[in-house]
Structure formats: structure tokens, C-alpha cells
Design a protein around this motif. Structure first.
Motif, PDB file in Angstrom:
ATOM      1  N   GLU A   1      39.369 -60.049  32.550  1.00 54.21           N
ATOM      2  CA  GLU A   1      40.273 -59.149  33.270  1.00 54.21           C
ATOM      3  C   GLU A   1      41.358 -58.617  32.323  1.00 54.21           C
ATOM      4  O   GLU A   1      41.654 -57.422  32.329  1.00 54.21           O
ATOM      5  N   ARG A   2      41.915 -59.487  31.491  1.00 56.24           N
ATOM      6  CA  ARG A   2      42.926 -59.036  30.522  1.00 56.24           C
ATOM      7  C   ARG A   2      42.354 -58.005  29.551  1.00 56.24           C
ATOM      8  O   ARG A   2      43.056 -57.090  29.136  1.00 56.24           O
ATOM      9  N   ARG A   3      41.092 -58.148  29.197  1.00 54.17           N
ATOM     10  CA  ARG A   3      40.440 -57.213  28.267  1.00 54.17           C
ATOM     11  C   ARG A   3      39.965 -55.935  28.955  1.00 54.17           C
ATOM     12  O   ARG A   3      39.441 -55.030  28.307  1.00 54.17           O
ATOM     13  N   GLY A   4      40.102 -55.862  30.272  1.00 51.68           N
ATOM     14  CA  GLY A   4      39.691 -54.673  31.008  1.00 51.68           C
ATOM     15  C   GLY A   4      38.200 -54.573  31.232  1.00 51.68           C
ATOM     16  O   GLY A   4      37.690 -53.491  31.510  1.00 51.68           O
ATOM     17  N   LEU A   5      37.487 -55.702  31.129  1.00 55.38           N
ATOM     18  CA  LEU A   5      36.034 -55.687  31.325  1.00 55.38           C
ATOM     19  C   LEU A   5      35.647 -55.930  32.777  1.00 55.38           C
ATOM     20  O   LEU A   5      34.531 -55.577  33.188  1.00 55.38           O
ATOM     21  N   VAL A   6      36.527 -56.544  33.548  1.00 58.56           N
ATOM     22  CA  VAL A   6      36.334 -56.717  34.986  1.00 58.56           C
ATOM     23  C   VAL A   6      37.647 -56.357  35.677  1.00 58.56           C
ATOM     24  O   VAL A   6      38.708 -56.382  35.064  1.00 58.56           O
ATOM     25  N   ALA A   7      37.556 -56.013  36.951  1.00 60.10           N
ATOM     26  CA  ALA A   7      38.734 -55.671  37.736  1.00 60.10           C
ATOM     27  C   ALA A   7      38.534 -56.149  39.162  1.00 60.10           C
ATOM     28  O   ALA A   7      37.413 -56.190  39.663  1.00 60.10           O
ATOM     29  N   VAL A   8      39.626 -56.503  39.802  1.00 65.29           N
ATOM     30  CA  VAL A   8      39.592 -56.916  41.200  1.00 65.29           C
ATOM     31  C   VAL A   8      39.839 -55.679  42.046  1.00 65.29           C
ATOM     32  O   VAL A   8      40.818 -54.957  41.839  1.00 65.29           O
ATOM     33  N   ARG A   9      38.935 -55.424  42.971  1.00 65.71           N
ATOM     34  CA  ARG A   9      39.105 -54.313  43.908  1.00 65.71           C
ATOM     35  C   ARG A   9      39.764 -54.856  45.164  1.00 65.71           C
ATOM     36  O   ARG A   9      39.101 -55.416  46.028  1.00 65.71           O
ATOM     37  N   VAL A  10      41.063 -54.698  45.223  1.00 64.44           N
ATOM     38  CA  VAL A  10      41.829 -55.248  46.331  1.00 64.44           C
ATOM     39  C   VAL A  10      41.576 -54.428  47.588  1.00 64.44           C
ATOM     40  O   VAL A  10      41.691 -53.207  47.582  1.00 64.44           O
ATOM     41  N   ALA A  11      41.209 -55.132  48.646  1.00 61.20           N
ATOM     42  CA  ALA A  11      41.007 -54.509  49.946  1.00 61.20           C
ATOM     43  C   ALA A  11      42.213 -54.858  50.813  1.00 61.20           C
ATOM     44  O   ALA A  11      42.542 -56.038  50.970  1.00 61.20           O
ATOM     45  N   VAL A  12      42.885 -53.860  51.338  1.00 67.93           N
ATOM     46  CA  VAL A  12      44.086 -54.082  52.135  1.00 67.93           C
ATOM     47  C   VAL A  12      43.783 -55.010  53.310  1.00 67.93           C
ATOM     48  O   VAL A  12      42.819 -54.809  54.035  1.00 67.93           O
ATOM     49  N   GLY A  13      44.565 -56.062  53.422  1.00 64.93           N
ATOM     50  CA  GLY A  13      44.421 -57.006  54.515  1.00 64.93           C
ATOM     51  C   GLY A  13      43.342 -58.052  54.318  1.00 64.93           C
ATOM     52  O   GLY A  13      43.218 -58.968  55.122  1.00 64.93           O
ATOM     53  N   ALA A  14      42.565 -57.932  53.277  1.00 67.73           N
ATOM     54  CA  ALA A  14      41.479 -58.884  53.044  1.00 67.73           C
ATOM     55  C   ALA A  14      42.003 -60.123  52.332  1.00 67.73           C
ATOM     56  O   ALA A  14      42.896 -60.041  51.498  1.00 67.73           O
ATOM     57  N   ARG A  15      41.446 -61.263  52.678  1.00 70.49           N
ATOM     58  CA  ARG A  15      41.792 -62.499  51.985  1.00 70.49           C
ATOM     59  C   ARG A  15      41.088 -62.564  50.638  1.00 70.49           C
ATOM     60  O   ARG A  15      41.621 -63.080  49.683  1.00 70.49           O
ATOM     61  N   GLU A  16      39.865 -62.075  50.588  1.00 72.87           N
ATOM     62  CA  GLU A  16      39.095 -62.075  49.354  1.00 72.87           C
ATOM     63  C   GLU A  16      38.721 -60.639  48.993  1.00 72.87           C
ATOM     64  O   GLU A  16      38.431 -59.831  49.869  1.00 72.87           O
ATOM     65  N   SER A  17      38.745 -60.358  47.715  1.00 71.83           N
ATOM     66  CA  SER A  17      38.382 -59.032  47.213  1.00 71.83           C
ATOM     67  C   SER A  17      37.286 -59.183  46.170  1.00 71.83           C
ATOM     68  O   SER A  17      37.243 -60.178  45.435  1.00 71.83           O
ATOM     69  N   ALA A  18      36.436 -58.185  46.096  1.00 65.20           N
ATOM     70  CA  ALA A  18      35.337 -58.214  45.133  1.00 65.20           C
ATOM     71  C   ALA A  18      35.873 -58.062  43.713  1.00 65.20           C
ATOM     72  O   ALA A  18      36.849 -57.363  43.474  1.00 65.20           O
ATOM     73  N   VAL A  19      35.221 -58.733  42.799  1.00 61.19           N
ATOM     74  CA  VAL A  19      35.496 -58.550  41.378  1.00 61.19           C
ATOM     75  C   VAL A  19      34.340 -57.702  40.852  1.00 61.19           C
ATOM     76  O   VAL A  19      33.175 -58.005  41.100  1.00 61.19           O
TER      77      VAL A  19
END
Length: 91
Positions: free
Chosen positions: A55-73
């Protein structure tokens, strides 16, 4: 890239990783995604460490879903280039 980082990147490319937001009493962190996309347990520490590096290297990102407890990476475009360059299984 280390073997652990490569393995973690493959797991993300396969849709097998979620990020928990820290709400509802569970600490913020990475979780496995089951076949139905629901949380299926915490990833081991080696994978969490590798995912943090990715994530720090920009190779993966978390797609935050509003109101969701879990978000896809998800794998970023840069992450996909790394996977393709290494001829690692990419869907």
C-alpha cells in the motif's frame, strides 16, 4: 519485491483481501475474503506486513465504501504492471 509481498499481491489480485475499518470493535486491519466476499478471518502477520508495504508503494489500494465495515483491497495499475512483468497469474 520479497516472496511475501509477491504472494500478498497475488491474493489481492484474486480478490481475497478486505480491509476492516476499525468500526464495531474489531481493530483496523486486513481480513481474508471468503468466496462470497464476506470476511473470513484475519490475515497472518506476515501478510499484513506485506500488504502495508504494498500500500505504501502504491501497488494496492483500499476502496473505501461509505458505511461499510470492510472494504475491498484492489491492485492498482502499478501493481498490475508488477504482476505482469513477473508473469504472475493475473486475471
Amino acid at each position: 519485491m520479497t516472496e511475501n509481498e509477491t504472494s500478498a499481491l497475488r491474493h489481492v489480485a484474486d480478490g481475497a483481501v478486505l480491509c476492516h475499518s476499525g468500526w464495531w470493535g474489531v481493530p483496523t486491519g486486513y481480513l481474508w475474503a471468503g468466496a462470497d466476499g464476506a470476511p473470513a478471518g484475519r490475515v497472518p502477520q506476515w501478510a499484513a506486513d506485506a500488504l502495508a508495504v504494498l500500500e505504501r508503494r502504491g501497488l494496492v489500494a483500499v476502496r473505501v465504501a461509505v458505511g461499510a465495515r470492510e472494504s475491498a483491497v484492489r491492485v492498482t495499475d502499478a501493481g498490475l504492471r508488477v504482476l505482469r512483468r513477473g508473469r504472475v497469474g493475473v486475471h
